[in-house]
Scaffold this motif. Structure first.
Motif, PDB file in Angstrom:
ATOM      1  N   ARG A  28      -1.325  -7.966  10.281  1.00 53.35           N
ATOM      2  CA  ARG A  28      -2.298  -7.919   9.193  1.00 53.35           C
ATOM      3  C   ARG A  28      -1.608  -8.332   7.900  1.00 53.35           C
TER       4      ARG A  28
ATOM      5  N   GLY B 127      -7.900 -11.116   7.077  1.00 48.94           N
ATOM      6  CA  GLY B 127      -6.683 -10.310   6.968  1.00 48.94           C
ATOM      7  C   GLY B 127      -5.797 -10.326   8.200  1.00 48.94           C
ATOM      8  N   ALA B 128      -6.203 -11.044   9.245  1.00 54.34           N
ATOM      9  CA  ALA B 128      -5.345 -11.158  10.435  1.00 54.34           C
ATOM     10  C   ALA B 128      -4.243 -12.183  10.155  1.00 54.34           C
TER      11      ALA B 128
END
Length: 131
Positions: free
Chosen positions: A80, A66-67
């Motif tokens: 994010r 999710g980065a």
């Protein structure tokens, strides 16, 4: 009367031939199906992209956890990302798009996506930083 019967017979043969061709084409059409589209989330996960939007070109990495990493001439940004339904939601603490933004995401090609009406993402086949 004989001529009418021959014309009717010829018309029926052509109609039967057309019907047979139509059935054959429908049969072939059910065998040759388009592959299921890949979800936007699957395309994005752990993917490296070239992005074009707002008159800029930039490199993007969507990490599987999710980065989100953006590398561009106007700076590098970390945020994010997540796909919710048909929307791509991104969140940044700083930069020109600070805050949380969600926009419609659609598949443009086998490995390219459009986000809203201002951003195009094309997936790279290798993880090279181009800037």
């Amino acid at each position: 009367m004989k001529g009418t019967a021959m014309r009717t017979s010829g018309t029926n043969k052509r109609s039967n031939l057309r019907a047979a061709l139509l059935i054959a084409l429908i049969g072939v059409g059910t065998l040759i199906q388009m592959p299921n589209p890949i979800s936007a989330e699957t395309i994005l996960k752990n993917g490296y992209f070239v992005g074009i939007g707002d008159g800029q070109r930039f490199d993007v990495h969507f990490s599987a956890d999710g980065a989100l990493f953006i590398y561009s001439d106007f700076g590098d940004f970390v945020g994010r990302w997540e796909v919710i339904g048909t929307n791509l939601c991104v969140e940044f603490d700083t930069g020109p798009r600070a805050g949380r933004n969600c926009e419609l995401i659609s598949q443009e090609g086998p490995m390219s996506l459009r986000v809203g009406d201002h951003l195009f993402l094309a997936k790279l086949t290798s993880a090279l930083r181009l800037s």
